[in-house]
Design a protein around this motif. Sequence first.
Motif, PDB file in Angstrom:
ATOM      1  N   THR A  40       0.820  -1.215   0.000  1.00 20.28           N
ATOM      2  CA  THR A  40       0.000   0.000   0.000  1.00 20.28           C
ATOM      3  C   THR A  40       0.855   1.267   0.000  1.00 20.28           C
ATOM      4  O   THR A  40       0.352   2.344  -0.314  1.00 20.28           O
ATOM      5  CB  THR A  40      -0.948   0.032   1.213  1.00 20.28           C
ATOM      6  OG1 THR A  40      -0.184  -0.071   2.426  1.00 20.28           O
ATOM      7  CG2 THR A  40      -1.947  -1.118   1.148  1.00 20.28           C
ATOM      8  N   SER A  41       2.112   1.152   0.342  1.00 20.38           N
ATOM      9  CA  SER A  41       2.985   2.337   0.304  1.00 20.38           C
ATOM     10  C   SER A  41       3.189   2.825  -1.123  1.00 20.38           C
ATOM     11  O   SER A  41       3.624   3.960  -1.345  1.00 20.38           O
ATOM     12  CB  SER A  41       4.342   2.028   0.943  1.00 20.38           C
ATOM     13  OG  SER A  41       5.018   1.016   0.210  1.00 20.38           O
ATOM     14  N   ASN A  42       2.866   1.982  -2.111  1.00 19.71           N
ATOM     15  CA  ASN A  42       2.998   2.383  -3.513  1.00 19.71           C
ATOM     16  C   ASN A  42       1.770   3.131  -4.028  1.00 19.71           C
ATOM     17  O   ASN A  42       1.786   3.656  -5.141  1.00 19.71           O
ATOM     18  CB  ASN A  42       3.233   1.143  -4.398  1.00 19.71           C
ATOM     19  CG  ASN A  42       4.560   0.475  -4.115  1.00 19.71           C
ATOM     20  OD1 ASN A  42       5.524   1.136  -3.747  1.00 19.71           O
ATOM     21  ND2 ASN A  42       4.615  -0.840  -4.262  1.00 19.71           N
ATOM     22  N   TRP A  43       0.688   3.174  -3.239  1.00 21.72           N
ATOM     23  CA  TRP A  43      -0.512   3.848  -3.682  1.00 21.72           C
ATOM     24  C   TRP A  43      -0.295   5.355  -3.674  1.00 21.72           C
ATOM     25  O   TRP A  43       0.392   5.895  -2.805  1.00 21.72           O
ATOM     26  CB  TRP A  43      -1.690   3.466  -2.783  1.00 21.72           C
ATOM     27  CG  TRP A  43      -2.135   2.044  -2.974  1.00 21.72           C
ATOM     28  CD1 TRP A  43      -1.660   1.163  -3.897  1.00 21.72           C
ATOM     29  CD2 TRP A  43      -3.123   1.334  -2.224  1.00 21.72           C
ATOM     30  NE1 TRP A  43      -2.296  -0.051  -3.780  1.00 21.72           N
ATOM     31  CE2 TRP A  43      -3.203   0.027  -2.753  1.00 21.72           C
ATOM     32  CE3 TRP A  43      -3.937   1.673  -1.161  1.00 21.72           C
ATOM     33  CZ2 TRP A  43      -4.069  -0.935  -2.260  1.00 21.72           C
ATOM     34  CZ3 TRP A  43      -4.823   0.721  -0.654  1.00 21.72           C
ATOM     35  CH2 TRP A  43      -4.882  -0.562  -1.207  1.00 21.72           C
ATOM     36  N   GLU A  44      -0.890   6.049  -4.641  1.00 20.13           N
ATOM     37  CA  GLU A  44      -0.578   7.453  -4.878  1.00 20.13           C
ATOM     38  C   GLU A  44      -1.162   8.406  -3.839  1.00 20.13           C
ATOM     39  O   GLU A  44      -0.570   9.442  -3.536  1.00 20.13           O
ATOM     40  CB  GLU A  44      -1.056   7.864  -6.274  1.00 20.13           C
ATOM     41  CG  GLU A  44      -0.270   7.187  -7.396  1.00 20.13           C
ATOM     42  CD  GLU A  44      -0.728   7.619  -8.772  1.00 20.13           C
ATOM     43  OE1 GLU A  44      -1.742   8.348  -8.855  1.00 20.13           O
ATOM     44  OE2 GLU A  44      -0.076   7.240  -9.759  1.00 20.13           O
ATOM     45  N   GLN A  75      -5.311  -4.395  -2.376  1.00 19.76           N
ATOM     46  CA  GLN A  75      -5.711  -4.358  -3.784  1.00 19.76           C
ATOM     47  C   GLN A  75      -7.096  -3.735  -3.892  1.00 19.76           C
ATOM     48  O   GLN A  75      -7.983  -4.037  -3.089  1.00 19.76           O
ATOM     49  CB  GLN A  75      -5.714  -5.757  -4.389  1.00 19.76           C
ATOM     50  CG  GLN A  75      -5.947  -5.762  -5.896  1.00 19.76           C
ATOM     51  CD  GLN A  75      -5.939  -7.171  -6.455  1.00 19.76           C
ATOM     52  OE1 GLN A  75      -6.863  -7.939  -6.229  1.00 19.76           O
ATOM     53  NE2 GLN A  75      -4.889  -7.510  -7.190  1.00 19.76           N
ATOM     54  N   SER A  76      -7.264  -2.870  -4.882  1.00 19.31           N
ATOM     55  CA  SER A  76      -8.514  -2.133  -5.053  1.00 19.31           C
ATOM     56  C   SER A  76      -9.403  -2.761  -6.116  1.00 19.31           C
ATOM     57  O   SER A  76      -8.931  -3.106  -7.199  1.00 19.31           O
ATOM     58  CB  SER A  76      -8.208  -0.686  -5.447  1.00 19.31           C
ATOM     59  OG  SER A  76      -7.468  -0.042  -4.434  1.00 19.31           O
ATOM     60  N   ILE A 176      -9.193  -5.291  -0.681  1.00 16.83           N
ATOM     61  CA  ILE A 176      -8.693  -6.338   0.198  1.00 16.83           C
ATOM     62  C   ILE A 176      -7.424  -5.827   0.865  1.00 16.83           C
ATOM     63  O   ILE A 176      -6.625  -5.116   0.243  1.00 16.83           O
ATOM     64  CB  ILE A 176      -8.437  -7.670  -0.547  1.00 16.83           C
ATOM     65  CG1 ILE A 176      -7.559  -7.469  -1.800  1.00 16.83           C
ATOM     66  CG2 ILE A 176      -9.722  -8.337  -0.932  1.00 16.83           C
ATOM     67  CD1 ILE A 176      -7.240  -8.769  -2.511  1.00 16.83           C
ATOM     68  N   ILE A 177      -7.270  -6.152   2.127  1.00 15.78           N
ATOM     69  CA  ILE A 177      -6.103  -5.764   2.906  1.00 15.78           C
ATOM     70  C   ILE A 177      -5.504  -7.007   3.544  1.00 15.78           C
ATOM     71  O   ILE A 177      -6.221  -7.836   4.098  1.00 15.78           O
ATOM     72  CB  ILE A 177      -6.469  -4.750   4.008  1.00 15.78           C
ATOM     73  CG1 ILE A 177      -6.864  -3.404   3.413  1.00 15.78           C
ATOM     74  CG2 ILE A 177      -5.316  -4.568   4.999  1.00 15.78           C
ATOM     75  CD1 ILE A 177      -5.739  -2.625   2.776  1.00 15.78           C
ATOM     76  N   TYR A 191       5.260  -6.949  -3.098  1.00 14.56           N
ATOM     77  CA  TYR A 191       3.923  -7.508  -3.295  1.00 14.56           C
ATOM     78  C   TYR A 191       3.854  -8.938  -2.769  1.00 14.56           C
ATOM     79  O   TYR A 191       4.880  -9.602  -2.573  1.00 14.56           O
ATOM     80  CB  TYR A 191       3.528  -7.480  -4.772  1.00 14.56           C
ATOM     81  CG  TYR A 191       4.487  -8.200  -5.696  1.00 14.56           C
ATOM     82  CD1 TYR A 191       4.341  -9.568  -5.942  1.00 14.56           C
ATOM     83  CD2 TYR A 191       5.550  -7.537  -6.315  1.00 14.56           C
ATOM     84  CE1 TYR A 191       5.212 -10.241  -6.773  1.00 14.56           C
ATOM     85  CE2 TYR A 191       6.436  -8.208  -7.154  1.00 14.56           C
ATOM     86  CZ  TYR A 191       6.255  -9.552  -7.382  1.00 14.56           C
ATOM     87  OH  TYR A 191       7.128 -10.226  -8.203  1.00 14.56           O
ATOM     88  N   LEU A 192       2.625  -9.379  -2.520  1.00  9.40           N
ATOM     89  CA  LEU A 192       2.346 -10.765  -2.161  1.00  9.40           C
ATOM     90  C   LEU A 192       1.642 -11.424  -3.339  1.00  9.40           C
ATOM     91  O   LEU A 192       0.994 -10.747  -4.142  1.00  9.40           O
ATOM     92  CB  LEU A 192       1.446 -10.830  -0.929  1.00  9.40           C
ATOM     93  CG  LEU A 192       1.915 -10.081   0.318  1.00  9.40           C
ATOM     94  CD1 LEU A 192       0.845 -10.165   1.406  1.00  9.40           C
ATOM     95  CD2 LEU A 192       3.241 -10.637   0.827  1.00  9.40           C
ATOM     96  N   GLU A 193       1.744 -12.742  -3.457  1.00  8.14           N
ATOM     97  CA  GLU A 193       1.055 -13.466  -4.522  1.00  8.14           C
ATOM     98  C   GLU A 193       0.244 -14.612  -3.927  1.00  8.14           C
ATOM     99  O   GLU A 193       0.707 -15.294  -3.012  1.00  8.14           O
ATOM    100  CB  GLU A 193       2.051 -14.003  -5.552  1.00  8.14           C
ATOM    101  CG  GLU A 193       2.680 -12.913  -6.398  1.00  8.14           C
ATOM    102  CD  GLU A 193       3.603 -13.453  -7.477  1.00  8.14           C
ATOM    103  OE1 GLU A 193       3.605 -12.903  -8.593  1.00  8.14           O
ATOM    104  OE2 GLU A 193       4.328 -14.431  -7.184  1.00  8.14           O
TER     105      GLU A 193
END
Length: 249
Positions: A40-44, A75-76, A176-177, A191-193
Amino acid sequence: MSRRDNILNGLTGDEVIYKYFPLRYLEPLLQNRLLRVDHTSNWEDVYENFFLKNEFIYENMSGRADGLIGCVYGQSWTLQDESDAMWRIYSNKYRESCAIRIKTTVGKLFSVIYPEKSSSTMHASSSFIGRVKYVSDDELLSWQQRSIPASEVIRMMINSFFIKRKPFEHEQEVRIIRTIPGDFCNVGVEYLEFEIDPESLIDEYVIEPRLTQVQSDVVKSQLVDLGVNPSKIRQSDLYQFKPSKIIIK
């Protein structure tokens, strides 16, 4: 705590949700059968993780928790089935790739990160899906400045991941968090997969509306080559004019 308790803000398992992708991002999901959930740190939006960016005061001591931001992934998705803005964002920003909108349900998506038969306490304390609530700047400030019992901090932190400011309300976001325990946090992991079965997870693929019929057919063929059932693919008709009859008396 039951699995249902981790579905937040009035969502139900049967509720339909959507995600818009550039085709070039959807391809690896289908090829590798993996759902990627980013840091989430990559979200703008600078107000993402706002709760953890504040100063905490407890018994005359103060400290910061922004180091925990590295433990939060998300993820949004959206409740909007058709959106001119979404089509333009995902096709214009990635001009070399058209946009695709996929469809699933809250229950199916949540089962990816929190399996329905899981009894793991890790899943119960770290996996959430919820409708985003949109608040004014004043409401957000008031939310941050109130005093809270120490026993409520974790719950408040989780709730904060599902709050955004009013200017983003058009997104109608569901997200989702997934949090990782602090001892296992690694800010270098971007990221997670999670393993998925695209056939059972994804109910529909919609191709962006601005493509010509020929271009749409090419994209459909690409999706079929990636293993998508052709009966699940269609093109959006958002920009197709449907004339009717106007009766003048």
